[in-house]
Each structure stands twice: as structure tokens, then as C-alpha cells.
Design a protein around this motif. Structure first.
Motif: not given
Length: 449
Positions: A355-381
Motif C-alpha cells: 500500500g505504501l509503495r502504491e501511494v509513493i508511486a501514485h504521487h511520484g515521491l522520491d521515497w522508498h519502503v524497507a521492511h524486516v518482517g513485521a517492521r516497516v519503514e518508509f524513507i524519504c530518499t
């Protein structure tokens, strides 16, 4: 690029909204300042980016209720301390049972035998000791490694965090070690005995180990405290081989990486450390941590102790392994940190990532999503960082400030440090979808300024 003037205006707007909707918390904050330094019993309670802290009425599962009657979907979960939900029923029942039977007596109880066996089965190391915090556990294993090897130096990775351990408050700046600004009042200079290199840099690791004076390498298998930095494919297989060839001990601090699965990240990737630290979530929020070690390390510890009077290691505190903590650890290990719960948590984390990746792509943000199992983070780069220097360069303080404040005002709590969300067994699909919707609204707002 986000217009700075527009960002400042959005922060002011969100701060005004927070003040308006939290009058009881504001009044309590003013009263608390009469006796608590800066109004809180511990300083990181001020790190949420709000004009004053939320004040909690209660928390249950993955929901937190404030004194102003607001309900929040809690993805912070006490920054991992409540990673399996607030007051899991099994833990609450264990604490009620133990509370009337003694809270601590410096002697083992029946829970002790069970907890030792459960830790060994879960994490694959035969011997264990219990402390009150992961900071204390990390201090203990560093000292044991120095005592066992007779070497003074330890090796850490730039941007790491292993609790309030003075030895690890060293960073790299322009390739040179520097003391971390948060190291207050330290007399000895940790740089004399702490070597710091970049994560994912195998040549730097080989060069540091070649000196032959490194007692141990202390690491998270995935860095989670400078944003999230994942290891390169094959990194830990190569690194662990180098470390063992140098007769240096490998410590994995999995206080956060327990998000990977019931056996942590090292269990998932199949790399066995010499020593293993686990804290925070291991007792469901009751202060407790543990460190495990191999049979070879245990034998070496015995040799170190052989010529010393009993009780003179200087490791541990009176409250270590108290009865209340042991009861909570037994309940967590037997009934909460289970494959069944991870089977619920991990798909929800995948749902959040998608869901976060879809939001980032839809708005053309220079962000990415990383995750380790149940830990998820969106990073503004746009690109995942490979080390601490790159991770720090990606941080945008004001942007992260408005992200947290905006989401809090919409009933969504991320960890105050970075944009990190945890999925617990109590987290629901509806909560995940609300967080995705909240980030969607945030992205639309940022796109308009």
C-alpha cells in the motif's frame, strides 16, 4: 522538492490542530513541568514532534487511548517494547499470578527452568543470562568478550545503536571516528578501544580484523536505528567467516530484529552468532532482556571466573532475572512469540508495504519502503542506503516532523524515531488500511505545497 515556506505553514497548522484537540494533555503537561524535568519522566517522551506529549489513559492490543478520549492505531508499540501488542492476555495473566507470590528474591523459581529451555530452543544457543535491559545485556557481552579474548577493542558499524552503552557512541564523519554528540559527561574516550566502520563494507571489515586486536563485532544483522539499512546479499555469510578466521567473537543484537520471525533475523538467514542479545519485547514490555552464548563461550567464561572470588564479575544488577520478569518472559515465549502469530503479522506487513509503495508511486515521491518482517519503514530518499553515512544523509528533519504530526492528528502513531511502523498480532487489516490512507492524505497534502 517541497517548498520550505509551505512546509513551515503546514507544521504550524498541524501544531494548532494538535493543541486544539488535546486540552487535557496540555494542562497535564503544564502541571508535570513543576516536578519532572521538561515535564516528562524521561526525555524521549518529548521526541514525538508534538507541542507537548500525548498523555495515555490506557493501551490494549494495537490501540492506544489518550486522556482526551482519542483512540490511536498504534504502530509504534513502545518502539518494540510492546511489539506483540499492549498487555497480551497471556502476559497479563502471568503478571497477576506472580504479583501475589513475590516480585523478586534473588533466587530461581520454576519459571527459570522453562525460560532457559525456551530461549535455547528458540534462538539456538545453549546458555543464557537475564538482565533488566538490552543496554545492560550489551554492556555485559562486551565485557565478557574482552575478558575471554584478552583484547581491548570492539568493532561496531557507523550509525548503530545498542542502547546506553558508552563504548558504542562512536560514529564516522568524513571517514574519521568522532564521538556521538549525545555522549554526555563521558571522561574516557571510547575511540581508544572502539573501531567503527561502515556496514556492508567487507574490505573495511577485513582490514580492521587484520590487526588481531578486536575482541568482538557487535551488530544488528539489519541496522534499524539509523533508518533501516539492509545487508547486501551474502554479506553476513562472508563477514561471519572473516570474523571467525580472526578469532573474534560475533554478537548479534536482535532487540529490534525479532520482527523477522520467532528466531530473529539470524535464525531466518541461518547465521549463528557466538553471543545473542534480545530485549524490549522479550517480556511483553516488562523491563527484561537476555543474552545467550555458545558452549565454547560458556567454557571460556568459566575460565575467566576461575581465579576470581565469587560475585566479582561486576556484571548484573540486583533486579536481574527477578520473578516478575521471568513470569512475563515465560508467557511471551510459550504463548505469544509463536509461528502462528508471525503467520498473521507478516502478511499484514506485506499489505502495508504494498500500500505504501502504491501511494509513493501514485504521487511520484522520491521515497522508498524497507521492511524486516513485521517492521516497516518508509524513507524519504529514492534509493535504499547501504550504510550509516548514506542513511543519515537521507534524513530530513522537518519533513519527518510534519509526517509524524500529521499522522498523530489523524489517529495514527508511528515510532517517533524515523517513519517506522510495527505490526503486532493484535493489529488488524483495517488499521493497516487506515495507515495507508493516512499516508495517502499526507502525500496529497505535500504535493500541494
Amino acid at each position: 522538492m517541497i517548498d520550505q515556506q509551505g512546509l513551515n505553514a503546514l507544521i504550524a497548522q498541524e501544531e494548532a490542530r494538535f493543541i486544539q484537540t488535546n486540552p487535557r494533555a496540555q494542562a497535564l503537561a503544564a502541571q508535570s513541568a513543576q516536578h519532572w524535568h521538561n515535564g516528562v519522566p524521561f526525555h524521549w517522551m518529548l521526541d514525538w514532534g508534538t507541542p507537548f506529549p500525548l498523555v495515555v489513559e490506557q493501551a490494549q492490543g494495537a490501540t492506544l487511548t489518550s486522556v482526551d478520549g482519542q483512540q490511536f492505531d498504534d504502530f509504534c508499540l513502545a518502539d518494540t517494547g510492546a511489539m506483540f501488542g499492549h498487555s497480551p492476555p497471556a502476559v497479563a495473566a502471568a503478571l497477576r499470578h506472580q504479583a501475589s507470590r513475590g516480585l523478586g528474591y534473588m533466587l530461581p523459581g520454576e519459571d527459570t527452568l522453562k525460560v532457559g529451555a525456551l530461549l535455547s530452543q528458540r534462538f539456538g544457543l545453549p546458555y543464557w543470562q537475564v538482565t533488566t535491559t538490552a543496554s545492560e545485556a550489551n554492556r555485559a557481552v562486551i565485557r565478557w568478550c574482552r575478558g575471554i579474548t584478552g583484547r581491548r577493542k570492539i568493532l561496531i558499524f557507523n550509525g548503530c545503536y545498542h542502547g546506553a552503552v558508552d563504548d558504542v557512541f562512536v560514529d564516522l564523519q568524513d571517514g574519521a571516528p568522532r564521538l556521538r554528540p549525545s555522549l554526555i559527561g563521558q571522561v574516557a574516550d571510547p575511540r581508544q578501544d572502539t573501531v567503527v566502520i561502515e556496514f556492508n563494507d567487507l574490505p573495511a571489515l577485513q582490514a580492521a580484523l587484520h590487526t588481531g586486536d578486536i575482541a568482538c563485532v557487535l551488530a544488528e544483522p539489519v541496522m534499524t536505528n539509523v533508518g533501516m539499512v539492509l545487508p547486501d546479499p551474502g554479506y553476513w555469510a562472508a563477514a561471519s567467516a572473516m570474523i571467525r578466521a580472526a578469532e573474534t567473537l560475533l554478537i548479534f543484537d536482535e532487540t529490534h530484529c525479532i520482527s523477522s520471525g520467532p528466531s530473529g533475523e539470524s535464525g531466518r538467514i541461518g547465521i549463528a552468532p557466538d553471543l545473542f542479545v534480545i530485549g524490549k519485547a522479550i517480556a511483553g514490555g516488562v523491563p527484561a532482556a537476555a543474552y545467550g552464548f555458545s558452549a565454547d563461550v560458556a567454557a571460556a567464561m568459566d575460565r575467566v571466573q576461575r581465579d576470581r572470588p565469587p560475585g566479582h564479575s561486576g556484571i548484573g544488577t540486583t533486579l536481574s532475572a527477578n520473578a516478575l520478569a521471568m513470569a512475563a518472559m515465560r508467557a511471551i515465549l510459550e504463548q505469544v512469540i509463536t509461528p502462528e502469530n508471525y503467520a498473521q503479522m507478516l502478511p499484514l506487513a506485506d499489505r502495508l508495504v504494498a500500500g505504501l509503495r502504491e501511494v509513493i508511486a501514485h504521487h511520484g515521491l522520491d521515497w522508498h519502503v524497507a521492511h524486516v518482517g513485521a517492521r516497516v519503514e518508509f524513507i524519504c530518499t529514492p534509493r535504499p542506503p547501504r550504510n550509516g553515512t548514506e542513511a543519515r544523509a537521507a534524513m530530513q528533519g522537518q519533513l519527518e516532523h510534519v509526517i509524524h504530526l500529521y499522522l498523530i492528528n489523524r489517529g495514527l502513531l508511528l515510532a517517533p524515531f524515523h517513519n517506522m511502523a510495527l505490526i503486532s498480532p493484535a493489529t488488524t487489516a483495517a488499521q493497516v488500511d487506515r495507515l495507508i490512507a493516512g499516508v495517502e492524505g499526507l502525500a496529497a497534502t505535500l504535493s500541494g505545497i
